[in-house]
Design a protein around this motif. Structure first.
Motif, PDB file in Angstrom:
ATOM      1  N   GLY A  61      -1.842  -3.410  -8.143  1.00 25.49           N
ATOM      2  CA  GLY A  61      -1.766  -3.585  -6.698  1.00 25.49           C
ATOM      3  C   GLY A  61      -2.519  -4.823  -6.265  1.00 25.49           C
ATOM      4  O   GLY A  61      -2.026  -5.626  -5.457  1.00 25.49           O
ATOM      5  N   ALA A  81       2.433   1.738  -3.348  1.00 25.32           N
ATOM      6  CA  ALA A  81       1.459   2.174  -4.347  1.00 25.32           C
ATOM      7  C   ALA A  81       1.210   3.665  -4.192  1.00 25.32           C
ATOM      8  O   ALA A  81       1.130   4.412  -5.178  1.00 25.32           O
ATOM      9  N   LEU A 125       6.521  -1.802  -9.685  1.00 21.72           N
ATOM     10  CA  LEU A 125       5.193  -1.267  -9.444  1.00 21.72           C
ATOM     11  C   LEU A 125       4.937  -0.017 -10.287  1.00 21.72           C
ATOM     12  O   LEU A 125       3.792   0.352 -10.529  1.00 21.72           O
ATOM     13  N   LEU A 178      -2.863   1.005 -11.969  1.00 29.75           N
ATOM     14  CA  LEU A 178      -2.097   0.844 -10.729  1.00 29.75           C
ATOM     15  C   LEU A 178      -2.891   0.034  -9.721  1.00 29.75           C
ATOM     16  O   LEU A 178      -2.359  -0.840  -9.021  1.00 29.75           O
ATOM     17  N   SER A 188       0.837  -1.195   0.000  1.00 27.44           N
ATOM     18  CA  SER A 188       0.000   0.000   0.000  1.00 27.44           C
ATOM     19  C   SER A 188       0.872   1.245   0.000  1.00 27.44           C
ATOM     20  O   SER A 188       0.639   2.192  -0.770  1.00 27.44           O
TER      21      SER A 188
END
Lengths: 986, 986
Positions: free
Chosen positions: A476, A177, A437, A472, A174
């Motif tokens: 995630g 991200a 990511l 994204l 988290s």
């Protein structure tokens, strides 16, 4: 260092999205060299967490030799892929963007999409792996106190750790991200820092290894017998310690014995019988430990790590499950280790991903990528050897460094301090995770923007700041899946699969294009070869199946599903795919193969050439012809639809194309799968002759012509319509083609109708090759005609034994495996016509009929008189009679045939016009009978007599046909070409 | 029972061979019914030695459940195969002979040969297996004393047994071969006896099993602890016996202790600590032993058989390796057992093999075969359950009955006596061996007689008595190989493989024909479905890989090699194979796939239509045209060779075929792989127009026409030759095709020449789509031109910056990835001609040139003036400019284009004849330059100007071309079609 990890393709999208402001900016000119633009990014992407966290363990388990083999396999696989990739990347101006762009533009959208998504999934799982690696370093080596879950018993320690990983991993994901969402720029700025961390760590390993030659670091491990003890909860590695001159049991003894009672009776058996020794975990480069680590030592799950050289008395202790010994946490095998190591070899696309930033992409990409792979391979090879020759085997096999006070194993070797590596690897892993990511959503965005996978469309949108928010989010979520798996060793094989799929396709693309020799395949990079690409492809496939055959199957099924989905969605992108070249080659090969010999009579099936008439507005005049053709083919075999446009070719190109489009549309509507051929000719008749001659290619030639009836020829003053018709009939005969003329074609059923009952009536008058039998059978395969019954009418002499005949015919049909009702023989008035059982070629047919006809009023003349082909009959080599009911009959007929010509000639000496009246009488009579019996049939099949030789008789011929078919709703006139045969053999 | 085991096909051969005498015999009418003709032979063939020798052992190892699974897998595999086979067998009159005939006649000789040989090898190894089985029964249960080799120690007992098997097996094989050679008739007479043996044996098993419900037979087994003892060398199962009131150690004790000293200290540890018990080997149906035998108990090699329920103290005795205990002789696993059991399910072809003898083969084969499989399956299922519920587990697992005094295990169950089964199985096994040994050579002979595998030809001959001596010899040799393996458990998987391969192909044949819907696929047996056949195929494949993946690969490689060999030998047999239908479908699919869209410019490659001229004798006039075409294609892509025969189609069929043959021969010689298309037309010009229009099919259309130069047009008085030429040029333009005209084609190199140096000179005057660049690149792929250098000549204005220009062009070529020397710009005298960088369609080309031409003397007019296509130019939609060097240039050109038409029209307002003199002057000048620079070039490529619109100028046009190319050895005139493009993108 001024490179970023974002693919240039994604960047472009971002730039597009950003408002006018950015447009006014002058675009940065691409000016990166090989080092900065390709080499270093590749290096950073290839080196990864596995080197620090798992390579020692892999060396310990697999031994130096097998570890070298693993490294060799993985690195040679990526090296071969890099070669293929270099060829693709240097074939023309390199498109901005990475593997996805390269593959989709060279193999087409289907492969591109499948590969792109594989690459995306691989990158996403890689981010999960990096996060798990970072958390592992954090929880195991940096801040062990941070663990939330603690094992209540030793068996639960694994699951507690996994839960810790899950919680911290999710938190970390988290956070990352959010960082990616907020500040991509900062992530990119830090790229050089991350690379520095990696390089420093690797250098410190080398430094430590060489320092160990003279001053090996002090990391003692404590052994009980030959078993390795977890160095936790005791300081002194001995059974007793001297405390103020008194020998008292050590902390170690206390944990093996019942508290308070140190006599041997209350201690663990194995503890009693074995000695405690302390050995060095890092004997150093010169110690010769390399010999012990040379071969593999795979473990079962829970097996205690034992040092082979130490003495041990076998005893069954009770403490084995109590976490005192270091044991293997998972079962290991060569194949498993391959899957775990492979992610260390991925990342080779990093260079080609930033093709847009390079000054000379065509040079930099091959050189930089291959150099980077060489560098990393050398580092891996040397690391394997150094680890094996510096570190004690039990420590190598100790995945989490339990024996060395929970230090990172590779850290114990490094110089100046283990912390260099722990911190270095932590930061580099976090960085790699951040970059994955960042990269994955942008790749997804790029795929989504290509719009080849409709359901991904939403991921193409970005927010105003250019972030692909939805992508994204999806990334995630998928990464969270990986984190929930929680074990690095479980996630690694998954991402290996996806990367291997991707590499496989890169190799495939290169091999296919090389083998097809497409003219646009001219890579500047010359050192590729299809065999290398093929080898690379095989290695990818082999590695997939070696590391896990079920994952491999799943990955292939996923890729296959994406492929089929994109194909099904009908991607409109015409990127000039290599697959088209493959189809071309396949089609050519198949056609050439077909051409080898004439088809066997057994394989005969109607290959239709449907001659369509177009009206002035280029509309199809009788679309039911197409409907009937589609019903007859039931989706199989060749159908060519031909039509003639009257005019001059030099001026009629546009008209021709319009006509083609009209016919193709109609074919689409009538669901005729086939080809369309328009010819511009000054006369329609000429065009038709050329169509009949030159349609088809190689083995794909028509053998049957289907054409409409010239309705209203009697009313029309222009004789051309029916002249063309008769001319076409003559042409088909000359070209040895079969002919079908559906009359009243507008009454034929559409594809939506279903006949629930009724008959298909065959009037088997001229006993030819059997096409009349075959056609109803083929029609009945289509659902419109499925429920119809087939009836066969045949004609007999008055004095024939009709019972026996019927029995014979029934037997014949039984052997033909055609279900049909045989209607009682129809007795033709006083003719002595007989029926012929033979399935012969057209020629022998005429022979036989001529020989059998005794009365000139007989019906058979209908077929024979009009054909007037005596010269050809005589010239033609006597073809073999294909089939008779029994051998005897065949021989009898053969004998008869020899005295046929005389009769035939006698017959032919009659002038055609002499018998016109009689013939017409015959037609009227026969028509009477047919209407009487078949007036309610769904379809009536009739032999079509041949046209007269002299054109004088043409009008009579047309009249004859009209009279013959009068009063029947749907008639199909059939004329055999002499090659179509139905056999009783399979 | 009057059936024989010889296939009817083999019989026919025999009959043929036998002399006149047999011919005079009336042939026996086929009169067997389903029971005698199919059911019983199938039954006898399916039941085999495995049922008696191994099924108990399989049940013991795999447990009842897994054994049922094994039986289910094998039987459902054969059942599905039987369904497919029934469909094939009932598709038409069944050919005499078995699977080989069915497959070869329906899938073609390649598959047929491969399957036939697989079936042959399977049958041959089956005979080896039967012989080994017979010897095993003989040596183990009938006459153990006959063993020649004896074990010197326990470890050697296995190899001693194997050697016994080898010796006796070889003797037995020789004897059997002699029997077969001498008296096939007697073997066939005995068939019913053998079947009786099998049936009696099976009945006695059932009888025994049901008798065991009340009176289980007495076969005690002796256990030490939980270990099973070999019941050999002792009588009483106890540690001590009471002998005359004195308790003395039993014989058993003596073997476990040191001789003479019976105190426990000198005895085996395990013996001391465990008790001796005696249990019943056959507790009987009601004992509930079924629960213990339900699950699998696989063993490692040498593992001692233990009964789970008995108490045992673990101790390490010394006697474990001394043959006192019953131990597993091989390691077992599920997969191994599948391979061993499968031969029990084979033999389903026995019915179809004697199709010739059946009264109604189409009914009897399906019914009989399926019934036989059902019967045998039920017997196997019930046997598995009965064995599992009657016999003690350790006895089941005891392969050779060591624990029950070396009785056959299944024999202990049978009633009334074990000897029923021992003798019954011995005879049935011997009989089966004899029959295999009779059948295999005949199958080989049948294959050899088909002459599809040349090296087998010798085996087709038979001796005067009809025996296929050589085939028998080969069969004997192969069977000897199997016997040298010596172990039944090793031979069984081998023959399983071959049979499975055969069954796989049977299923494949059925599935392919069903899916292709060939019209001749009309099986009378209706209960087949492609999905069932496909399932059967998958099961065969799965079973192959389950039972042994390496054997499977070897079998497949063998089958593949046979297939390729037959294909390579070019089997002439045209049996109307289903594979042809497959090629047809493949070709159609590929062509339809190609048709979806127009090819991307990136994929453009020349697809040639070569227009050949034939002389009066139908010989090819300029074969070098074909040579050049083959060099240009380098074996890839489409080539259609077209020619026109002048005449009337109705009369010229023969001539057309002769011409086609001539051209095909020439294509063969010149190694052009492609298609040939002859058209009969009343005028050659018309024929060519139609060829250009209608050659090719679907996506396989030509896009380039290659034609010869009309040599001697100046001398000829007939203007038709060059009129046809100019008309063809006009047609290609109208059809948007490219055109190539090799001039002086006779000087072109043959395929055997090799240019070791020299240049290919491109005079890039009209800067069109880039075809001029592409052609030398393609030529250089061929070995004739490989070593040539490519040079590009281009033309510049006087005031152009030639340095920059050259640099730009070099850059362009670099990005095109074409290696060429750029020759210094040639300055055209005082013209202000400029060069154009654009790669445009033909239309935009004209636009641009027209716009750029300022001086009318300029060279470009050569292209533009002649074309006279202004209307089309205006009408045609402006096609997209495909590529420019840079974006700016492209835009600049686009801007220019907008004001093009006016200039163009102005230009066009000139009457063509006004500039004739100047044009000729241009041609002379240009020719001078070209000859000057390229006189020693291997090939000169030149743009070909378009023909004049008005036919008045035709002669001038021809003259112009002559002047332009004068003095050059080899010239290739090229005219683009507007679609061929070379791009800098990949």
């Amino acid at each position: 260092v001024s490179y970023t990890n974002i693919t240039q393709g994604a960047k472009e999208h971002e730039e597009e999205e950003s408002a006018e402001a950015s447009r006014r900016k002058t675009p940065k000119s691409p000016n990166m060299g090989t080092l900065m633009g390709v080499y270093l990014p590749c290096l950073q992407n290839i080196f990864g967490v596995i080197l620090f966290l798992r390579l020692t363990w892999i060396v310990g388990m697999a031994g130096i030799m097998q570890s070298l083999l693993i490294v060799l396999m993985c690195c040679s696989c990526t090296m071969l892929t890099a070669i293929s990739m270099s060829a693709i990347a240097t074939n023309g101006v390199v498109p901005a963007g990475g593997a996805y762009f390269m593959i989709s533009r060279s193999l087409g959208p289907e492969f591109g999409g499948a590969v792109g998504l594989c690459f995306y999934l691989g990158t996403t799982f890689a981010s999960a792996m990096y996060i798990l690696g970072a958390i592992e370093i954090f929880l195991k080596y940096l801040v062990p106190q941070a663990a939330i879950f603690h094992a209540t018993d030793t068996l639960g320690s694994d699951s507690a750790m996994l839960n810790n990983m899950r919680v911290y991993g999710s938190i970390c994901l988290s956070l990352m991200a959010v960082v990616v969402f907020v500040g991509v720029k900062y992530v990119n700025k830090l790229a050089s820092l991350f690379l520095a961390c990696v390089i420093i760590s690797i250098v410190s390993i080398y430094a430590g290894a060489f320092k160990s030659l003279t001053h090996p670091p002090e990391f003692p491990i404590c052994m009980l017998g030959n078993r390795t003890l977890v160095r936790d909860g005791f300081d002194v590695c001995a059974k007793t310690v001297i405390k103020g001159n008194v020998t008292v049991p050590s902390q170690l003894s206390e944990s093996f014995c019942l508290p308070g009672n140190m006599s041997s009776a209350h201690c663990d058996d194995y503890f009693n019988q074995n000695n405690v020794t302390e050995i060095q975990s890092i004997p150093g480069l010169g110690s010769g430990i390399i010999r012990e680590n040379m071969w593999s030592d795979y473990q079962r799950k829970g097996e205690i790590l034992e040092k082979a050289g130490l003495q041990s008395t076998d005893a069954h202790g009770a403490m084995e499950n109590f976490g005192m010994y270091v044991s293997a946490d998972i079962a290991t095998s060569f194949t498993l280790l391959v899957g775990i190591f492979f992610p260390s070899a991925t990342g080779i696309m990093a260079g080609s991903n930033r093709s847009g930033d390079l000054r000379d992409a065509q040079k930099s990409i091959p050189v930089g990528t291959i150099l980077a792979i060489t560098t990393t391979s050398l580092v891996y090879f040397s690391s394997v050897v150094l680890f094996g020759s510096c570190i004690e085997g039990v420590v190598l096999r100790d995945k989490f460094g339990d024996a060395v006070r929970k230090n990172l194993v590779v850290g114990t070797l490094s110089w100046p301090s283990p912390w260099v590596i722990v911190i270095g690897s932590f930061f580099s892993t976090v960085g790699a995770g951040l970059q994955s990511l960042t990269g994955a959503p942008r790749l997804l965005q790029a795929i989504a923007k290509d719009n080849i996978i409709p359901f991904l469309r939403v991921f193409g949108h970005g927010k105003t700041n250019g972030e692909p928010t939805w992508a994204l989010l999806l990334t995630g979520l998928i990464a969270e899946l990986g984190i929930l798996i929680a074990s690095l060793d479980m996630v690694a094989p998954i991402l290996s699969m996806f990367f291997l799929m991707c590499y496989l396709f890169v190799n495939l693309a290169c091999a296919v294009q090389t083998l097809l020799r497409t003219p646009n395949w001219r890579p500047r990079f010359k050192y590729y070869h299809w065999a290398l690409s093929f080898l690379g492809m095989s290695m990818c496939l082999a590695l997939m199946f070696i590391s896990s055959w079920y994952y491999a199957l799943v990955a292939m099924v996923i890729a296959g599903m994406i492929y089929k989905y994109i194909e099904y969605q009908g991607a409109e992108k015409e990127w000039g795919d290599g697959i088209r070249g493959l189809s071309l080659s396949a089609a050519r090969y198949a056609l050439l193969r077909l051409e080898v010999g004439p088809p066997h009579t057994k394989n005969w099936r109607p290959q239709l050439l449907v001659l369509l008439k177009l009206d002035e507005d280029l509309h199809v005049k009788y679309p039911r012809l197409l409907t009937f053709a589609s019903q007859l083919k039931a989706g199989k075999g060749l159908t060519i639809v031909g039509s003639v446009v009257q005019g001059n070719f030099l001026d009629s190109y546009g008209e021709m194309q319009a006509a083609e489009q009209a016919i193709k549309n109609m074919m689409e509507i009538e669901r005729v799968k086939g080809f369309c051929q328009i010819v511009v000719a000054s006369k329609v008749r000429e065009g038709i002759v050329h169509l009949i001659q030159s349609c088809g290619l190689g083995g794909m030639k028509h053998n049957t012509v289907m054409m409409g009836w010239p309705y209203g020829w009697r009313q029309s003053e222009d004789p051309r319509a029916w002249k063309t018709f008769i001319n076409t009939v003559r042409c088909t005969t000359a070209a040895h083609l079969a002919l079908m003329v559906p009359k009243n074609v507008s009454f034929y059923p559409s594809n939506h109708e279903r006949f629930t009952d009724g008959n298909i009536d065959v009037w088997w008058i001229v006993h030819d090759g059997g096409m009349l039998m075959l056609l109803p059978f083929l029609l009945k395969l289509h659902k419109v005609w499925k429920k119809c019954q087939m009836r066969i009418f045949t004609v007999a002499q008055m004095d024939d034994n009709s019972i026996q005949m019927k029995k014979d015919l029934a037997m014949f049909l039984y052997q033909l495996r055609i279900e049909a009702e045989i209607v009682r023989m129809y007795y033709w008035y006083n003719s002595n016509l007989t029926y012929i059982y033979i399935q012969a070629s057209l020629y022998s047919q005429w022979h036989l009929q001529a020989q059998l006809v005794k009365d000139r009023h007989s019906l058979v003349r209908m077929g024979s008189l009009y054909s007037d082909e005596e010269e050809e009959v005589v010239e033609a080599p006597p073809e073999k009679v294909q089939m008779t009911w029994t051998r005897e009959k065949c021989e009898a007929e053969r004998r008869n045939r020899n005295n046929a010509p005389e009769n035939f000639r006698e017959l032919m000496s009659l002038k055609p016009d002499q018998s016109n009246v009689r013939r017409m009488h015959t037609a009227v009579k026969l028509n009477e009978v047919i209407v009487n019996r078949s007036h309610d049939a769904r379809l009536v099949l009739l032999n079509m007599p041949g046209p007269p030789r002299n054109t004088d008789g043409d009008e009579n011929y047309m009249e004859f046909l009209e009279v013959l078919t009068e009063g029947l709703e749907r008639v199909l006139l059939v004329r055999g070409g002499g090659r179509e045969v139905i056999t009783i053999y399979s």
